[in-house]
Every structure is written in structure tokens, then in C-alpha cells.
Design an enzyme around this catalytic site. Structure first.
Site, short mmCIF file in Angstrom:
data_model
loop_
_atom_site.label_atom_id
_atom_site.label_comp_id
_atom_site.label_asym_id
_atom_site.label_seq_id
_atom_site.Cartn_x
_atom_site.Cartn_y
_atom_site.Cartn_z
N GLU A 129 0.82 -1.22 0.00
CA GLU A 129 0.00 0.00 0.00
C GLU A 129 0.86 1.27 0.00
O GLU A 129 0.54 2.25 -0.68
CB GLU A 129 -0.93 -0.02 1.22
N GLY A 134 1.75 7.24 -0.79
CA GLY A 134 2.19 7.42 0.59
C GLY A 134 1.17 6.90 1.59
O GLY A 134 0.83 5.72 1.59
N GLU A 190 15.61 15.01 -3.95
CA GLU A 190 16.92 14.38 -3.82
C GLU A 190 18.00 15.24 -4.48
O GLU A 190 17.70 16.07 -5.34
CB GLU A 190 16.90 13.01 -4.53
N LYS A 205 4.51 4.10 -10.12
CA LYS A 205 3.25 4.00 -9.38
C LYS A 205 2.07 3.81 -10.33
O LYS A 205 1.17 3.02 -10.05
CB LYS A 205 3.07 5.25 -8.52
#
Lengths: 441, 441
Positions: A129, A134, A190, A205
């Protein structure tokens, strides 16, 4: 009372969050489950850092085998990220009869089709999940909550970094590079932001969502993917003038023949969405997933797309789902991809050239007579009609920006027209192509 | 392949939708479940009406016993609505070892605490996703998706009729009575709209959400409930000028002592929410539920709150969840209220006087010197400070509307001040009190 013993791979940001819930919320979890979930072991390279947690009851190690093959671990939580060694560790854990929960979208997108049957043949479950959206329980909503529906589309704002950057660019009229730098300083992006800003994370995703929605195998490599790095403050302003906001969307739709889904459309790109739509209001690092089905109509799920605590919330929800059926009821869980494994199909991906869209085009043209006439005449040749057009003030390079919003056409037809348009002497090569979606909630 | 045999109580709007999914989507359901769900029987008073469905393979009857006690039915879907005879039929079905799925929020809110243990003692499941939020899988999201969290608040736009009326009033500047009439003509409001517009339906749903969120018993009778019937177009305009939109919200929050939840705050009333918030964008007959937890932060679930097809989607999702564990894995489902039954507590409801809120007050006052001074002096006596105040044009009755937005105070303190204010000769009796919530997504 049955006890589920958890081993953690990775005590970074999310791992620390998971440890924190399992320790601080142990009583609440037991009250909900009627079972105890206990953190027994954790593996990380850095065991000295103070994580603000009392880990004295947890066996700490820097060797993954102390978790993935350990006799006293029933469920392994993989929070290392990336393809390897995450894949090997997860495979070993499954082969040793341990359930696995992971937040690793890259792993699921690339190796899910190898891991799902491995889990099934070892009689254990695999939960992910936290890999999409998130903290939002969006996979559960799609897989179980909307299970009675033939899914008609899935849209998602799936990357918090991109959404943070786009939101900031709009609010401050700032340019991409400046906002990216700020996001990096805040830890929202990042040092190498490629996976996020070029849409690869979103594509990971989306490929999971699409396969779950339409009962297909995961085809991450075939997602049409464009990022946000070419968008300027001027584009955001032009879109706003036309009534739209720019979001990096993942979009998946089924294409049917004789009522049977045969192809899946998957694309990730900056998208103009109506400014009054629900999804346009999803700002900063929030994520959103819209699932539309033939009975439920439109549904939308919004929440934090990343971060220690929200992601850990989704990981522990998976642990609890598995703990509820453990040790011997794994086949009572919804199958990981929402369809019985034998019923999942190898569906083709819709060729990029066949994607139908409305387009936002930004051309840089020399300010001389007849240029616009030449451009619009090429578009007319390709039967591409315009919904709106505006010409912006002169650019530093003595070119002017011309923004066009087209009616629907295919990607193949549009690209053919664009290649002719950039052949015009007065048009510069770098045409920005964005896409528009109206069918958002 | 295992088969689950379904009997329907009620072939009205939702019942027809459920029958339609079970018939038209049978293959898709089997592909997802690895089991077959078959509609075998249906009961309705009116068996002659053409429902646009081929029901020739379904045993039709006008006697509920042909479903609730029938040997060939494994799962009963109750879609009659209301307290009785729905309660008796459901109880009989459970006693006869049949799983029950219902969309009946009144039944669950009022009789859930009798039905949950009855289901458990008979080894069967009871599902009611469709009772709250129509097609939105919001109970599943709260109960399972957010299970790792201590829930900090639940907000909901839970009644499509009220949301439709408020949206129309705002868009058209129309008054309540006119829009209600239009909603009734469109079938969006009942001939007797009391349950909807006075907030009772919302209170039913909120009491279920609150009990599920905080592990308490359902206390529907103790929900503080006000409806939307006193709101005027002028109030909606005043709220908009202040930066707010008016929504009928159900609100539930826990109150803790020494880290242990001891009281539950539950209230339903027209609420000012910031116009830029997500929940303010939820318009027409859409519903939304916001769940905030100590780890997941804020999550929001949006979708159709009513209607044949969306509600049927939620009903069938419940059927599939139960079918997945049938016949002998009912204890592998999440418990109906999200906590192990033995762990659910009798929590007190926070007394109305102790509710803390910011308030919107609309007073009708005679336009004469000193009135405002008298009113504000009373508020100051009660230590109620004002965030904003505006005086509107003269009313037909020669009174003027004065709108005030207060800072936070308790309901008890506010009511004490109001009773003194309406004692002033120059202030009319009917003060409109609305409440404001800022902590919405």
C-alpha cells in the site's frame, strides 16, 4: 493471543516511522486487531544513530539475513528501496515463508510479476500500500472498495516532489531551477532529482495502479513518461489565463473491443486540469488518486504522498491486514493486484501514437508577418483545430512565445504536424507540448 | 469454485443497482474473487415494475422470509431502509446464519450495538460500507487503511441533499425554500425532507464514523444536531465575503485525559470552511470524509454520496469482502467497527456546553445608536473576542443584519452571551449561530 513478529529491513526515515508506530501504538493496534504485533528485529548499516526510540527490546543487526531468514520473524518489512538488493532480500524472505510488506514502488513495478507468484506458492502475503500515494489507502480503495466496478480511468498526482515544485512555481511565479534548489534544501527533492522530476517515480506508481485497475500484468517499461523540467513560470501563467493549472498526472485508461479490455493506455506528463477541479486543489507535497468506475462514478483519495509518518501509516495498515489472517488465512486477503492471479492478463499497451488528447503547445516564433498563418495552416492540414491561442510579449531572444490549446487529436498526428512546424524557418526547435484532461473531478 | 448465494430485501433504486451489478458484472466479480457471487432471490412489494433487468433466474417474492430464512441464501442484502421492519429482518437473517450487507445508516446507528454481537455469535459478518458516504469506500479507509492511527478528527459532508441545496444557493444566490423545491422536483430531496435538511441523516452517519474512529459504542442520540433550513442567501454571501463557504459538516473529535480517550465530541451543523480548502470544493450531491490521524496526517475521500449505481458499488464491495472469506473465515475480516468487539468502550459524549468553536453570528438589530456597543460589551463580558464584523443593508423589517465572526469560545459561554444579547430591546430574537472549522484539508 496470537502474536505477529515483525522484522524491519532499513531503519531510515520510513523504517524509523514504522518502528515508532509498532512501539508507541502497540496497545491501540492490539485493540483493533485482537492480536499483538511485535517488532522483534531490525537491520540497518547505521546502528549507532539516535532515532529517538527505545529499541532495547529489538534485535539490531547490519546483516539482512538476521531478518529475512530468521526463525523468530513472521513478517519482513522491506524499506531499503531500489531494485537490488531489495529484490533478493524480499525473494529470500518469501521463500522462507515470511510475509512481506514493502513501500518500494520501483521493486513492485519492476519485479512484482516475479514476486506475487513466489508469495503465493509459499503461502504468504505481500503488501505494498505504501508504494503508491504514501499514506493514502488508495490501493485498498481501488482493489477492494471499487472492486464491483469496471474501472474507466485512474488519474493520480503521485509524486510529492513534483507537486511541491509546481505549487511553488505558481505561488511565487518562480522558475523551475530556483524552486528545485529550494526543494532540495528543504529535503523535498533528492540531490539527483531525476527519478522524481522526470516522471519515472510517477510511472512506477501508475504502472501498478493500471495493472490493478484493469487486471493486466504490470508494464512499467511501456509507460509514456515526460517530466516537469521544461515547464517555465510563463507556461504556468499562460495555463492559468486559460483556466487551467499544471499538475504532473499519471493517467491510465482501458481500451476495449467488443466489451473486452484489450489495450491499456498509460501516460505520465504535465497536464492542464481545470482550475476549479478537485485535483487542481491538491497542492504542495499532497498526492491524490482519482478512480472512476462504471458504477461508483468518480472517487478521489487525497493525502500525504510521502514522509516518515504517513508512509509508515500505510506500511502498518498492511501489516495489520496480514496479521488479521495469519497464520493460515492468506487466501482470505484480497489478492495483491485485485484479481485472482490466474485471471490476470497480458494486455498490450496502447501505442503512443494512438493516444488521444487535447494539447497545449508553446512555440517560440520570430515576430514576422505570416508565421502564425503558416503554423495554423499546417495544423489545419492535420485536421487539428484550435480552442484558444495567445501570443506573448517579445522574448529576450527576439522570438515571441505563442501558446495554443488544441481540440482532441492523436499523439501521432500532433507529432507529425509539429515536425512540419519546427521545419519553418521562423519557428524555433524547442516546442513545449503539454496535455489537457477535462475528465477530472 | 465456491459460490455465494445472495438474497435481496428491496428492489427499489439501490436494490435494482445491486441486482444490476451482480448480473451484468458477474464475470468481472468472479475474476477478482476467484469465486462466484450469484443473485438467487429478491423480495419487494412491487414485483411487476420493469426494472430494465432480466430477473428470470432470480426467485422473486413479496415475503421477506423467502430470503431471510431461505436455505439457498448465504448472504442477505437489506435495502428496505428505516428502523423497522429492517431491524427484525436483519436479526432473523443473522440468527439463521446468513451474512448481512446493508446500506441502512439509521439501522446501524440505532441498532448496530445489538446487531454486531448477534452477527458474531452466529459466526457471520455484517457489512455497511454503503451506509456512510454512498459509493466512497470511506469506512474501509478509516477502519483498515488508517488502522495504525490514533484518529484525531473525522469531518464529513455526509448528506448529498444538503450539499446540493447549499451549492445551488451559492451559485444562484437563491433562497433555501426555492432550492429545496427544485431539489424535490429533481428527486434529490424527499417530499418530507426533515431527515436530510435537519441533519438527522448526517448525525446517523457521523455517529457510526465516530464510534469506528475512537473505539466507542455508537451514540447516535447524543449527537448535537442542527440543519440547514435557517440559512439564507445573505448568510452564504456574508460567509463568502469573509473567505468561507457554508457546508453541513459532521464533526467528531476525541478528548483525552492522561493520553486515554475519555469523551467523544460529535456535532452536525452548518459550518464555515475556508473557501480554498479541499472540502469546500466538494459540491452538488458529492460527499467527502476527512480522516486525520497521528501518523497519516490528513486524508480525504470524495465521491457520490447517493444514487443507484454508486451506492450499489459499495454494497457489492461488502458482498465481495465477505465472499472472499466465506464460508469459514469471518474472523479474518476486519471487525465491523474496526476494534475487537471486547475492546470497544462506552465513552461519554462531550457535553454540548463544553464544545469549543469559533462562531458566525447573524443578529437582526434596530438601526439605532448604541446597539452595537451594547452587543459587543456583552461579548466582552464573556471574554468572546471578535475576528470580524460587518453590518448589512437595512432589512424589510427596518432591522439591519449584523454579522460577527468570533474567536474560539465554548458553546456554553456563547449561549449565555446570546441569551443576554437577545434580551436587548433593539435585538430580535432569532440569532443565527453557525460554526467555523479551520482544520479542514
Amino acid at each position: 493471543m496470537t502474536e505477529i513478529r515483525v522484522g524491519l529491513l532499513g531503519l531510515g526515515t520510513i523504517g524509523t516511522g514504522v518502528a515508532r508506530i509498532l512501539i508507541e501504538q502497540q496497545e491501540l493496534i492490539s485493540r483493533r486487531l485482537g492480536k499483538t504485533v511485535r517488532l522483534v528485529a531490525a537491520v540497518d548499516r547505521d546502528l549507532d544513530r539516535d532515532r529517538g526510540l527505545d529499541l532495547s527490546a529489538v534485535r539490531l543487526s547490519d546483516d539482512a539475513n538476521d531478518v529475512v531468514t530468521a526463525d523468530d520473524v513472521d513478517l519482513v518489512v522491506e524499506l531499503i528501496g531500489g531494485y537490488e538488493p531489495a529484490r533478493s532480500f524480499v525473494a529470500t524472505a518469501l521463500e522462507h515463508g515470511k510475509h512481506v510488506v514493502t513501500a518500494n514502488k520501483a521493486l513492485v513495478a519492476k519485479h512484482g510479476e516475479e514476486l506475487f507468484p513466489l508469495a503465493a506458492s509459499n503461502g504468504v502475503a505481500i503488501g505494498f500500500e505504501a508504494a503508491v500515494g504514501g499514506g493514502i489507502p488508495c490501493l485498498k480503495a481501488l482493489r477492494e472498495g471499487c472492486a464491483a466496478n469496471a474501472v474507466q480511468s485512474v488519474y493520480g498526482i503521485l509524486n510529492g516532489t513534483c507537486n511541491f515544485i509546481l505549487t511553488k512555481m505558481e505561488l511565487e511565479g518562480a522558475d523551475y531551477a530556483d524552486v528545485l534548489k529550494e526543494a532540495q534544501q528543504l529535503g523535498y527533492a533528492e540531490a539527483d532529482p531525476t527519478f522524481d522530476v522526470e516522471g519515472i517515480d510517477t510511472a512506477h506508481k501508475l504502472s501498478i495502479l493500471a495493472a490493478m485497475a484493469f487486471g493486466s500484468k504490470i508494464n512499467f517499461d511501456e509507460v509514456f513518461t515526460e517530466g516537469i523540467s521544461k515547464i517555465t513560470a510563463a507556461d504556468i501563467e499562460s495555463a492559468a489565463e486559460l483556466g487551467y493549472r499544471i499538475k504532473l498526472l499519471g493517467i491510465a485508461k482501458p481500451h476495449a473491443e467488443n466489451g473486452e479490455v484489450t489495450q491499456v493506455e498509460m501516460r505520465v506528463h504535465p497536464t492542464l486540469v481545470p482550475v476549479a477541479s478537485q485535483i487542481a486543489q491538491v497542492s504542495d507535497s499532497y498526492n491524490a488518486v482519482q478512480v472512476s468506475g462504471d458504477f461508483v462514478e468518480h472517487t478521489l483519495y487525497v493525502g500525504r504522498g510521502a514522509g516518515e509518518r504517513p508512509t509508515a501509516s500505510a506500511v502498518v495498515a498492511d501489516i495489520m491486514d496480514i496479521a488479521r489472517v495469519a497464520p493460515d488465512g492468506v487466501n482470505h486477503l484480497a489478492p495483491p493486484m485485485g484479481f485472482a492471479e490466474a485471471e490476470r492478463r497480458e494486455l498490450k499497451t496502447l501505442p503512443v501514437a494512438d493516444i488521444e488528447c487535447e494539447y497545449y503547445l508553446r512555440l517560440m516564433v520570430q515576430d514576422e508577418p505570416g508565421v502564425i498563418a503558416s503554423v495554423t495552416s499546417i495544423l489545419a492540414d492535420h485536421r487539428i483545430s484550435l480552442e484558444a491561442m495567445s501570443q506573448k510579449e517579445r522574448h529576450a531572444s527576439h522570438a515571441v512565445a505563442v501558446v495554443m490549446l488544441t481540440h482532441e487529436t492523436t499523439e501521432g498526428n500532433l507529432q507529425a504536424a509539429i515536425s512540419r512546424i519546427v521545419g519553418l524557418n521562423a519557428v524555433e526547435d524547442d516546442v513545449l507540448i503539454l496535455r489537457k484532461e477535462s475528465a477530472v473531478l
